[in-house]
Design a protein around this motif. Structure first.
Motif, PDB file in Angstrom:
ATOM      1  N   SER A   1      37.913  33.115  40.807  1.00 15.73           N
ATOM      2  CA  SER A   1      39.276  33.413  41.238  1.00 15.73           C
ATOM      3  C   SER A   1      39.317  34.696  42.059  1.00 15.73           C
ATOM      4  O   SER A   1      38.602  35.668  41.778  1.00 15.73           O
ATOM      5  CB  SER A   1      40.212  33.527  40.034  1.00 15.73           C
ATOM      6  OG  SER A   1      40.148  34.805  39.458  1.00 15.73           O
ATOM      7  N   ALA A   2      40.174  34.680  43.080  1.00 16.01           N
ATOM      8  CA  ALA A   2      40.322  35.858  43.933  1.00 16.01           C
ATOM      9  C   ALA A   2      40.839  37.046  43.136  1.00 16.01           C
ATOM     10  O   ALA A   2      40.422  38.190  43.357  1.00 16.01           O
ATOM     11  CB  ALA A   2      41.260  35.541  45.096  1.00 16.01           C
ATOM     12  N   LEU A   3      41.756  36.795  42.210  1.00 16.41           N
ATOM     13  CA  LEU A   3      42.315  37.868  41.391  1.00 16.41           C
ATOM     14  C   LEU A   3      41.224  38.553  40.566  1.00 16.41           C
ATOM     15  O   LEU A   3      41.146  39.789  40.520  1.00 16.41           O
ATOM     16  CB  LEU A   3      43.405  37.317  40.477  1.00 16.41           C
ATOM     17  CG  LEU A   3      44.079  38.302  39.527  1.00 16.41           C
ATOM     18  CD1 LEU A   3      44.772  39.411  40.292  1.00 16.41           C
ATOM     19  CD2 LEU A   3      45.080  37.579  38.622  1.00 16.41           C
ATOM     20  N   ALA A   4      40.374  37.758  39.928  1.00 17.47           N
ATOM     21  CA  ALA A   4      39.291  38.328  39.125  1.00 17.47           C
ATOM     22  C   ALA A   4      38.308  39.099  40.009  1.00 17.47           C
ATOM     23  O   ALA A   4      37.865  40.198  39.657  1.00 17.47           O
ATOM     24  CB  ALA A   4      38.562  37.223  38.368  1.00 17.47           C
TER      25      ALA A   4
ATOM     26  N   THR B   1      35.050  39.815  51.768  1.00 14.57           N
ATOM     27  CA  THR B   1      34.059  39.167  50.921  1.00 14.57           C
ATOM     28  C   THR B   1      34.671  37.905  50.344  1.00 14.57           C
ATOM     29  O   THR B   1      35.901  37.802  50.224  1.00 14.57           O
ATOM     30  CB  THR B   1      33.580  40.104  49.788  1.00 14.57           C
ATOM     31  OG1 THR B   1      32.402  39.564  49.195  1.00 14.57           O
ATOM     32  CG2 THR B   1      34.647  40.286  48.711  1.00 14.57           C
ATOM     33  N   SER B   2      33.821  36.956  50.018  1.00 19.17           N
ATOM     34  CA  SER B   2      34.279  35.699  49.421  1.00 19.17           C
ATOM     35  C   SER B   2      33.808  35.638  47.981  1.00 19.17           C
ATOM     36  O   SER B   2      32.638  35.927  47.697  1.00 19.17           O
ATOM     37  CB  SER B   2      33.733  34.501  50.199  1.00 19.17           C
ATOM     38  OG  SER B   2      34.255  34.471  51.508  1.00 19.17           O
ATOM     39  N   PRO B   3      34.684  35.275  47.041  1.00 19.55           N
ATOM     40  CA  PRO B   3      34.274  35.148  45.645  1.00 19.55           C
ATOM     41  C   PRO B   3      33.103  34.172  45.524  1.00 19.55           C
ATOM     42  O   PRO B   3      33.034  33.172  46.248  1.00 19.55           O
ATOM     43  CB  PRO B   3      35.527  34.611  44.957  1.00 19.55           C
ATOM     44  CG  PRO B   3      36.658  35.096  45.804  1.00 19.55           C
ATOM     45  CD  PRO B   3      36.133  35.023  47.213  1.00 19.55           C
TER      46      PRO B   3
ATOM     47  N   ASN C   1      29.512  35.331  36.973  1.00 20.90           N
ATOM     48  CA  ASN C   1      28.847  36.591  36.668  1.00 20.90           C
ATOM     49  C   ASN C   1      29.383  37.685  37.588  1.00 20.90           C
ATOM     50  O   ASN C   1      29.230  37.608  38.814  1.00 20.90           O
ATOM     51  CB  ASN C   1      27.333  36.424  36.867  1.00 20.90           C
ATOM     52  CG  ASN C   1      26.549  37.659  36.455  1.00 20.90           C
ATOM     53  OD1 ASN C   1      27.096  38.744  36.295  1.00 20.90           O
ATOM     54  ND2 ASN C   1      25.246  37.487  36.287  1.00 20.90           N
ATOM     55  N   LYS C   2      30.009  38.707  37.022  1.00 22.97           N
ATOM     56  CA  LYS C   2      30.596  39.761  37.848  1.00 22.97           C
ATOM     57  C   LYS C   2      29.550  40.562  38.609  1.00 22.97           C
ATOM     58  O   LYS C   2      29.847  41.157  39.659  1.00 22.97           O
ATOM     59  CB  LYS C   2      31.461  40.698  36.998  1.00 22.97           C
ATOM     60  CG  LYS C   2      30.690  41.540  35.992  1.00 22.97           C
ATOM     61  CD  LYS C   2      31.658  42.433  35.228  1.00 22.97           C
ATOM     62  CE  LYS C   2      30.918  43.291  34.203  1.00 22.97           C
ATOM     63  NZ  LYS C   2      31.850  44.161  33.455  1.00 22.97           N
ATOM     64  N   ASP C   3      28.310  40.578  38.114  1.00 27.68           N
ATOM     65  CA  ASP C   3      27.261  41.316  38.818  1.00 27.68           C
ATOM     66  C   ASP C   3      26.980  40.717  40.195  1.00 27.68           C
ATOM     67  O   ASP C   3      26.556  41.424  41.113  1.00 27.68           O
ATOM     68  CB  ASP C   3      25.966  41.323  37.992  1.00 27.68           C
ATOM     69  CG  ASP C   3      26.085  42.161  36.726  1.00 27.68           C
ATOM     70  OD1 ASP C   3      26.963  43.053  36.686  1.00 27.68           O
ATOM     71  OD2 ASP C   3      25.313  41.926  35.782  1.00 27.68           O
TER      72      ASP C   3
END
Length: 313
Positions: free
Chosen positions: A75-78, A37-39, A44-46
């Motif tokens: 960010s990829a980390l988030a 998946t790509s950020p 919005n995390k949803d």
């Protein structure tokens, strides 16, 4: 009296559940499916959850790309942390492009603290191909330097400077590979260097040519490289004959055979035919010695990827 003992038990249980399930499956010789998946271009995390929920219970782990195309995204980390919080095991991609070694070391520790057990160390797309080509690349470490950093943190439990790390990560460390038409001079030295630097599994670039992959894996088996690391072979759903031709022209190391392109072009539904072809290739690749799983990629193709994996679950 019993509190310290309980704390130790909780700590052991927590450590156990933090360890990579992907590593466990591969160690048990289970055939795995990883997805990608790509950020999003969103805060919005949803949005992240909505994109990946179709893979929940299907993919054994999901890669999170790191500034793919040399473009800014969440960010990829988030993004990987959001996946972990929602019960989907992430593989966090790390590129050498955007961070110096101090930032990389901090993100490695931070990722582990956020229940991200798997990492994939990559060079990363060059900024000249992105939408902000005047950006300065960092490249403080090359790919091997990044791998060695993660591996030494894991094994030595200290920073490269020598300072100790408490509760050091036990990453499952991955590297990239590209199956290609080999010649007699191929000795796998690049793969051996990565393995010696800490790689435990490889995820490959798209491999649509069955004959090339068979010969490549045969050689890796002969060289005993598949005894030292797991190989998860890259595939994807080709949306159209046009996109297949674009991949052949623009993506390094990609060879979509002409017979596949013609079959898609002559079909009544090109996207559906692409799914059928992907499923057929997975069936064939499962029988190739040394292939431990399939890595399914494709920008914004989580649903198509889920439909392929569901055929095997």
């Amino acid at each position: 009296l019993f509190v310290p003992q309980l704390n130790n038990i909780y700590k052991l249980l927590w450590t156990y559940f933090m360890k990579s399930k992907l590593r466990k499956l591969l160690n048990e010789n289970k055939f795995v499916f990883t997805a990608e998946t790509s950020p999003p271009d969103s805060g919005n995390k949803d949005v992240v959850i909505n994109e990946v929920e179709c893979l929940d219970g299907l993919a054994d782990a999901v890669n999170v790309t790191d500034g793919a195309g040399a473009k800014s995204h969440m960010s990829a980390l988030a993004t990987a942390a959001i996946l972990a919080q929602n019960g989907i095991e992430p593989i966090l991609q790390f590129t050498t492009r955007d961070r110096n070694r101090i930032a990389i070391q901090g993100d490695l520790l931070g990722g582990w603290a956020l229940d991200i057990p798997n990492i994939l160390c990559l060079y990363g797309d060059e900024v000249k191909g992105g939408d902000q080509p005047d950006t300065k690349e960092v490249r403080d470490l090359d790919t091997i330097g990044l791998l060695k950093t993660a591996h030494e943190i894991k094994i030595k439990k200290m920073y490269p400077s020598g300072r100790k790390i408490l509760d050091a990560p036990e990453f499952f460390i991955g590297g990239a590979d590209t199956p290609f038409k080999i010649n007699n001079n191929f000795d796998g030295s690049n793969l051996r260097t990565k393995i010696d630097s800490g790689v435990e599994f490889f995820q490959t670039q798209y491999a649509f040519d069955e004959d090339i992959l068979k010969n490549y894996m045969l050689k890796l088996n002969e060289l005993s490289i598949t005894d030292k690391a797991y190989f998860i072979i890259g595939l994807g759903v080709i949306k159209s004959a046009k996109s297949a031709r674009w991949m052949n022209k623009n993506l390094f190391g990609i060879n979509v055979p002409e017979e596949i392109i013609n079959r898609i072009e002559q079909s009544n539904n090109e996207s559906l035919e692409g799914i059928k072809i992907c499923i057929e290739l997975v069936e064939k690749y499962k029988s190739i010695e040394g292939v431990s799983g399939i890595h399914l990629m494709g920008y914004k193709q989580e649903k198509e990827i889920a439909s392929v994996i569901s055929h095997f679950k």
